[in-house]
Structure formats: structure tokens, C-alpha cells
Design a protein around this motif. Structure first.
Motif, short mmCIF file in Angstrom:
data_model
loop_
_atom_site.label_atom_id
_atom_site.label_comp_id
_atom_site.label_asym_id
_atom_site.label_seq_id
_atom_site.Cartn_x
_atom_site.Cartn_y
_atom_site.Cartn_z
N ALA A 1 48.00 0.73 80.81
CA ALA A 1 49.37 1.08 80.40
C ALA A 1 50.40 0.16 81.05
CB ALA A 1 49.66 2.54 80.78
N GLU A 2 50.21 -0.15 82.36
CA GLU A 2 51.12 -1.06 83.05
C GLU A 2 51.05 -2.45 82.45
OE1 GLU A 2 51.08 0.92 87.55
OE2 GLU A 2 49.60 -0.59 86.99
N MET B 1 50.19 -3.21 79.44
CA MET B 1 50.79 -3.19 78.11
C MET B 1 52.31 -3.21 78.20
SD MET B 1 49.60 -3.23 75.03
CE MET B 1 50.90 -4.33 74.47
N ASN B 2 52.89 -2.53 79.18
CA ASN B 2 54.34 -2.56 79.37
C ASN B 2 54.83 -3.97 79.68
OD1 ASN B 2 54.59 0.19 78.92
ND2 ASN B 2 54.44 0.73 81.09
N ASN B 3 54.08 -4.69 80.53
CA ASN B 3 54.45 -6.06 80.84
C ASN B 3 54.37 -6.95 79.61
OD1 ASN B 3 54.70 -6.95 84.00
ND2 ASN B 3 53.51 -5.06 83.78
N SER C 1 54.66 -5.96 76.47
CA SER C 1 55.73 -5.57 75.53
C SER C 1 57.06 -6.19 75.94
CB SER C 1 55.84 -4.05 75.47
OG SER C 1 54.64 -3.45 75.02
N ALA C 2 57.26 -6.35 77.25
CA ALA C 2 58.51 -6.94 77.72
C ALA C 2 58.65 -8.40 77.28
CB ALA C 2 58.58 -6.84 79.25
N GLU D 1 50.02 -2.56 71.02
CA GLU D 1 50.68 -1.32 71.45
C GLU D 1 50.09 -0.11 70.74
OE1 GLU D 1 55.18 -2.99 72.48
OE2 GLU D 1 54.68 -2.32 70.46
#
Length: 816
Positions: free
Chosen positions: A408-409, A411-413, A415-416, A431
């Protein structure tokens, strides 16, 4: 029981329909609505000129339906039943032809079918046959076709073509919908090759019809051998096609396995496991499918995901394995690997575009990547996929300089960076699907580990004590080639880091601590002890692990215990009994270690043994010959480093310690005072500095001599030290002057401290001289009242002390 089976059978049919999706179900029911009513229509309008002849034709047609072949690439069959349908168009009525064709199709569907077809399947086939036969009947008897000049042979060819088109296109369409494939590709691959046989069938049907008319229908049945010939021709052709396809698949699989083996070997030079490759390949291929890439592009992504880092063969090992950020120069060297990888793979001449993907997999969506600075759609779509997936895996994997992020972390990076570094479409797919893909990777890894479990090797019991280097069967292990490569890389890297560590520090404890951490990665063990050789005894300088208290407290004479034997003989020892370390203590030691095996190597200095490094393990025979080899390689420089560190500490101690009393000297105490002042200024806590001088010390030297005077100074130093707290500092300024640095001491406590110091001097004087010949004058200074710097405080304490000395000598008071 039979009723239950039928209910389950029909229930599963409805579940299959729900799983097909709306387009496929709509298409199926359209076929059923259009085709199935034709059967009751044919029965209601039934007529036959010769039922006996029709019965023979029907029987032969059903036998021909049994002679079926399986089509390549799909779950479908084909038989010579179509030949009798074409004959029926010429010589039978429409109801006769429709019934014969549909019954033949039903037999073809159900005869020896594994698995048993669902009702929806054979109903669809019946409807499809009814529509195909009806369309062929309309074309053959069409007045429009006859009006434009079509005669009997051409009409038969047109009817055969119509029957082929209606029958195969419908089946190809439903197969494509259910399997998510392109219907045109399915039709071309699975059915188009059979079209010439239908035209040949039309010609044969014309011949059979002519024989029927000329000599009777009984002779027409002699065409059955031709039917069998068509069946054998089908079977031979499809068998050859299947063999060629199987051979091509085997070659492709061999090609892919060769690529994978090479990629795993390359991966082992850059990472600790090949989970990286499995995750990257799974993610990349699934995302490529989601984006609608064709088969050629999928194959390219599959190969590139395994070979994208092949160019790292040209990058030095120390850059690949560096535990931290690269310098600009190192990064420039790293940036050549996509170019080198593309050049290497260009020689392979892949049948699909692997090279562009490998070259561009470090390009960024905004054009800031390397090596060519491509942007947006100019970057090959496979490279865009691989770039995002590779970054996601790097974030979710453990690195020497940071912990692994959760998916999850990571994927957040990712997506940024959507729209900057990565293609937004690729990130959106990730995602949506990364949790599902992560489960797929974990399932594959679990299966691989299950298959890779090495067989358990039964080992004979080894002696449990003694010093012999025993044969060790623990090193006989079933390891993969990948494990061997990874192990070799780890060994080289760790030895390189050890060499760097040994060259970067002169602190003995720091050196031994770092070496112990590195050795933990290199050789599994439960306890480690560095023994330093001093005056014929091994002293534990560094201890970590199981039985810490035991190993910290023992002193081993040379020749005693495992480590003492190694030190005396300067030979290594493998899998000795750790209990032997305390044998020399006899009954005085009640503690016995729980460890079962030891690995000892001597640490040689310039002029002899400097110490011994010993590793201990909970299990018997816990160490292998490879472990011994690696430890000897590590210890070759460790002995000199230990010797250098000891000499450095000795020199450092000499430079900072008073040789007579063992107390810190003037330089050392002044440095300590400055450090304490720095700390005190931040906390605003009190601090006292005391300066004292022995009154009457000259009398001791005059009466007893300088040796007794030295003994008195040593005794006074010892008494002073015991009068202070652990964190107080006492040092000798020179002669008979001593200085005290006392944190957390206020003016009220100084009086009590002066009394203790006076009492300590009296006791020391009586112990050495037998009488009280000396006393002490103590001057004091407080921070911050009497000064803010060390120099100011010492000066104030010195002034205060000499005021007391003057009072002492002016009164000429005898020492009590």
C-alpha cells in the motif's frame, strides 16, 4: 440420487451462463430463438418421397458424425456430417435435411464427450446447425442466384460456402466471447483451413447426387469410403498440425526457460532473491493484458521483464551493492546498463520487440529519464509498464539502506508520480489490481518453495566433545544454482565490507562490534566472542549472544579450552564442544553452556597470536567447511587490526593517563571538564570543580624516600576515586595536586566532600607511613557562579586552595 445429480447439472448450467457475461448470453439466446423453432417447423411440414432411402442416409450420416476430430486451440470438434447435409440439399426435402443434420450434430456433440456438454452447449449447437442448414437451403434454391446465372455446380459451391460461414462464424464468435479473444483471430486460426474441404465436399455431393439419379441411391451409399477418407485426412492434417504446434510450443518454452535461467543468474548478482523477477514478470504481463496488448507485445513484455537488468553485467559490483545513495559519478556508470542490455539482446534477434523495452525501461513520462530522454507515447508501451512495475517492486523490497515498504505504501508513492514519472494509464491499472496481483505473486512463491524443499539428509551422530575437526555432513545440501550465485555475491560483498571496516577504525570495541554484525550475515551463529591475548591469558574483549554472562566472565589460559588450544597451536578448529571452554576451572564453575558446537580461528599479529575469534552454535555440527573458509578469509586481516587497535588504545591510554596513579592526567581531565561544561550549559545543572594539594608531602619523601612517596600518591589516588560517585571524574594534575569534576554538586555538598577527602588522605597516610604525616587543602569553584569556562573554574579553585594552604602554614598547626 439421480434426481439430485440432474438438479446439480442444470444448476451448474445456469451458473455457467451467469459467468459468460451479458454479450455472450445475448448472442446465445439470439441463436436459440432464431434456430430452435426451425426444428418443430420441419416436423410439422414433414414429407419424404422414400422413407427407406432416408433411413439409410440418416444411419450413414450418424455414423459419419461419430468420426469426429478435435480442432486445435479450442474446445470444438468437426466431422464429415456436412457432406450428407450437402447431399440432402440436392436429393432430400428441407425437413429431411434439417432433421438429419441436427441429429448428426447432436451425436457429434454428445458422443464420447469429456467433459459432458452442458445443455446450453448442445442446444446452441442444434440452433446453429438449424440456421446454417436453412441458410444453405435458401441459397441453393434461391431464384435470385439462378437468375444471375448460377447453375447446379456453382449453386452447390455457394450453398457449401454459406453453410461453412454460418456454422463456423457463430461458433468462433461464442468461443471468442467466452475466452476473451479476438473472434477474427479465432476463426482464422481454427476454421479457415477447413474451407477447401467444404468446397471438395460440395463436389463430392454433386457426384453422389449424379450417381443417385443415374444408377440408384444404393450405389450412392458407396460414397461412404470417401467420407472415411475425409475423416482420415482431417485427422492426419490436424495431428500433424498439433505435432508442429507442440514442437513450436516446446521450442518457445525452451527459449523462455533459457531466458529465465539467464535472468535469474543476472538477478542474483544484483539482489538477494529472485522474488523481484517473479513479481515484476507477473505484474508486467497482467497489466499488459489489461491494456489490450497483442500476443507479440505480451511475449516481448514477458521476456523483457526477465532480462531488463542484463546490462548490469557492465556495472561494477561495488556500485550495484552499495548500501546507500550513489554519487553522481557512480550514477552515470549505472545509467549505461539499459544501453548495454539492449546491445546484448539485439544479438538474440527476438521475434518480438524486446530490445526497445529494455533500452527504454528507465525513461520517464515527462522526459527526464535515461538514456534517450523520451517522453509520453514515444516511450514503448512495454517500457512504460516495466518502468512502473520495477519501481513498485524496488519500493516493496528490502534494501541495505532502508526497510521494505508495504504494498500500500509503495502504491501511494507510485501514484504520487503518476503523470510525471509514469504513464497514468499504467498506474491506474496498478491501483485497481495491485492487491490481486500481490496475491498471485505470493501464491506462486509459496508453490515454488514447496517444490524447492531439499530432501532431509539423515546424518550419523558425531562425537559430542573433544577438539578434533570432525567430518561435517551438514554441508551436504540440495541448493539451487541461484542460491549458489547469491551466496557467492554475498560472501564477496561481506568480505569487502569487512576489509573496509577494518581499515576505517582504530577503536577495538567499535571494530569488533561492526565485524560481529557483518559475520552474523555471513555465518549463522548464536554467540560470538573475540578473545584478546594478554600475558598468556585469553580475555573476552567482545561478547554477544547466548550465555553472555558466562563468556564475559571467563579467562582462558593458553592451551586450555577450545579457544586456548587454538591460541597455543595457532590452528583453527571446527565443531568442537563449547563445554570444554570451562574445563580448566574444574569444580569452581557451576555453569555449563547450552551451546553445542564451536568454530574457532586464531587471530595472528605481527609477532605471534593476537587473539582468537570463536563462534558458537546451538546445534551440533552447526558449522561447515565453507564457514571455516570464510572465517579464515575474514580473520586474515582481523588479527593485525586487533593488534593495531590494542597498540592504539595503549598509546591513547598513555597519552591520557597518569603513569603512576592510573588516573586521568592534566590534559585528559581538562578535556573532560570542557565536555561536562558543554553538557551542563544545555541542561543548566550545577557543577563543581575541586582542586586539592597534599600538605606535608615533602616530609614523607624526606623521611621515607621517594618510593614510599609514590606509594602514598597511589594510595591517595585510590582513596580519592572510591570517595567519588561513578560519574565523577578525578585526575592528577602533577606532583601532589589532584582535581575533581563533580556534576550535580552544589555549595552545600562541597563541605561534605571536603571532609571525605581529608579522611581519605589520613587513612592513606596511616596505611603507607604508619602515621598521619600529610593533610589536604581543598579549593572549590562552582559553575556558573565562579566562572563559565574550564580555565576560569580551575583558576578560581586554585586561588581558593592556596588561600587555605597559607592559613594552614601560617598557623603552624601540627597534623593531628
Amino acid at each position: 440420487m439421480e434426481v439430485t445429480k440432474r438438479k446439480s447439472y442444470w444448476a451448474s448450467t445456469w451458473l455457467d451462463l451467469e459467468a459468460l457475461g451479458v454479450p455472450a448470453v445475448t448472442f446465445i439466446f439470439t441463436q436459440l430463438i432464431g434456430g430452435l423453432p426451425l426444428l418443430p417447423y420441419a416436423i410439422l411440414h414433414w414429407h419424404s418421397d422414400d422413407l427407406f432411402r432416408y433411413g439409410f442416409f440418416l444411419a450413414v450420416a450418424l455414423v459419419a458424425s461419430v468420426l469426429k476430430v478435435h480442432l486445435p486451440g479450442i474446445k470444438a470438434t468437426m466431422s464429415a456430417n456436412f457432406l450428407f447435409i450437402l447431399v440432402g440439399l440436392l436429393d432430400l426435402s428441407y425437413p429431411e435435411t434439417l432433421l438429419m443434420g441436427c441429429l448428426g450434430g447432436l451425436v457429434q456433440t454428445l458422443w464420447q464427450a469429456k467433459p459432458r456438454p452442458r445443455p446450453i452447449q448442445w442446444l446452441f449447437n442444434l440452433a446453429n446447425l438449424a440456421l446454417s442448414i436453412s441458410a444453405a437451403e435458401l441459397v441453393f434454391h434461391s431464384k435470385v442466384a439462378a437468375g444471375v446465372g448460377f447453375r447446379w455446380p456453382l449453386l452447390m459451391a455457394a450453398a457449401a460456402t454459406t453453410y461453412f460461414a454460418f456454422n463456423t462464424i457463430s461458433v468462433a464468435g461464442i468461443i471468442a466471447m467466452t475466452e476473451g479473444r479476438n473472434p477474427v483471430h479465432v476463426w482464422k486460426e481454427c476454421y479457415l483451413w477447413a474451407f477447401p474441404y467444404y468446397l471438395l465436399g460440395a463436389l463430392i455431393a454433386c457426384g453422389v447426387s449424379a450417381i443417385n439419379r443415374l444408377v440408384g441411391w444404393q450405389f450412392g451409399l458407396l460414397a461412404f469410403p470417401i467420407v472415411y477418407w475425409i475423416y482420415r485426412s482431417y485427422q492426419t492434417y490436424l495431428s500433424r498440425l498439433a505435432a508442429q504446434k507442440k514442437h513450436a510450443e516446446e521450442i518457445a518454452a525452451l527459449h523462455l526457460r533459457t531466458i529465465e535461467a539467464l535472468s535469474l543468474a543476472i538477478e542474483a548478482k544484483d539482489h538477494t532473491t529472485h522474488d523481484h523477477l517473479r513479481r515484476v514478470q507477473t505484474y508486467a504481463v497482467e497489466i499488459a493484458k489489461d491494456l489490450g496488448l497483442d500476443e507479440s507485445q505480451l511475449n516481448a513484455v514477458r521476456a523483457a521483464s526477465m532480462l531488463h537488468d542484463i546490462g548490469k553485467l557492465a556495472v561494477p559490483e561495488n556500485i550495484l551493492s552499495k548500501p546507500g545513495h550513489l554519487t553522481p559519478e557512480e550514477f552515470e556508470k549505472m545509467k549505461i546498463h539499459p544501453i548495454v542490455g539492449a546491445d546484448i539482446l539485439d544479438r538474440v534477434q527476438f521475434p518480438y520487440p524486446v530490445v526497445p523495452i529494455v533500452r527504454s525501461h528507465h525513461e520517464k513520462w515527462d522526459g527526464t529519464g535515461y538514456p534517450d530522454g523520451l517522453k509520453r507515447e514515444d516511450i514503448p508501451v512495454g517500457a512504460r509498464i516495466l518502468s512502473a512495475v520495477d519501481c513498485f517492486d524496488a519500493l516493496a523490497s528490502e534494501r541495505p539502506y532502508r526497510r521494505a515498504m508495504t504494498p500500500a505504501e509503495a502504491m501511494n508513492n507510485l501514484s504520487a508520480e503518476k503523470g510525471r514519472s509514469f504513464d497514468p494509464r499504467v498506474v491506474e491499472v496498478m491501483e485497481r489490481r495491485y492487491l490481486e496481483l500481490e496475491m498471485m505473486v505470493n501464491a506462486m512463491e509459496t508453490e515454488r518453495r514447496r517444490l524447492d524443499i531439499a530432501p532431509k539428509i539423515e546424518r550419523a551422530a558425531a562425537p559430542s566433545s573433544g577438539y578434533a575437526d570432525l567430518p561435517n555432513e551438514a554441508e551436504v545440501r540440495a541448493t539451487s544454482f541461484l542460491t549458489s550465485i547469491i551466496s557467492a555475491r554475498q560472501e564477496a560483498q561481506l568480505l569487502f565490507e569487512l576489509a573496509q571496516t577494518l581499515g576505517n577504525s582504530l577503536s577495538l570495541k567499535e571494530t569488533l562490534s561492526v565485524v560481529a554484525i557483518r559475520l552474523k550475515d555471513l555465518i549463522p551463529h548464536d554467540s560470538i566472542v573475540f578473545f584478546v591475548c594478554q600475558d598468556g591469558v585469553l580475555i573476552p574483549e567482545y561478547v554477544h549472544g547466548v550465555d553472555y554472562d558466562l563468556f564475559s566472565s571467563i579467562r582462558i589460559p593458553l592451551g586450555q579450552g577450545l579457544s586456548g588450544w587454538v591460541a597455543r597451536n595457532q590452528k583453527p578448529l571446527t565443531n568442537g564442544n563449547p563445554a570444554a571452554e570451562t574445563f580448566h576451572l574444574g569444580g569452581s564453575s557451576s555453569r555449563v553452556t547450552t551451546l553445542q558446537s564451536a568454530l574457532c580461528v586464531p587471530l595472528r599479529g605481527r609477532d605471534g597470536i593476537a587473539g582468537v575469534l570463536t563462534l558458537y552454535h546451538r546445534e551440533k555440527d552447526g558449522f561447515t567447511k565453507d564457514h571455516l573458509r570464510m572465517l579464515l578469509a575474514a580473520s586474515s586481516k582481523l588479527g593485525l587490526s586487533v593488534e593495531n587497535a590494542l597498540q592504539y588504545e595503549q598509546a591513547q591510554s598513555t597519552a591520557s593517563t597518569d603513569y603512576l596513579t592510573g588516573l586521568p592526567n592534566a590534559r585528559s581531565i581538562c578535556l573532560h571538564l570542557e565536555k561536562e561544561l558543554t553538557r551542563i550549559r544545555r541542561s543548566r545543572r550545577p557543577l563543581a570543580v575541586l582542586l586539592c594539594d597534599l600538605d606535608g608531602f615533602k616530609k614523607v619523601n624526606d623521611k621515607f624516600g621517594h618510593l614510599t612517596g609514590n606509594k602514598l600518591l597511589q594510595e591517595v589516588a585510590s582513596k580519592f576515586k572510591s570517595s567519588c560517585r561513578e560519574y565523577d571524574q578525578v585526575g592528577r594534575l602533577g606532583g601532589d595536586e589532584f582535581v575533581f569534576v563533580l556534576p550535580e554538586v552544589t555549595k552545600d555538598l562541597i563541605v561534605e566532600m571536603e571532609k571525605r577527602l581529608a579522611r581519605a588522605v589520613r587513612e592513606a597516610s596511616r596505611a603507607v607511613c604508619g602515621e598521619t604525616l600529610v593533610s589536604v587543602s581543598v579549593g572549590s569553584a562552582l559553575f556558573p557562579d565562579n566562572g563559565l569556562s574550564g580555565e576560569e573554574l580551575l583558576s578560581e579553585a586554585d586561588r581558593s586552595m592556596y588561600e587555605l594552604k597559607e592559613k594552614h602554614y601560617s598557623k603552624f598547626q601540627p597534623v593531628p
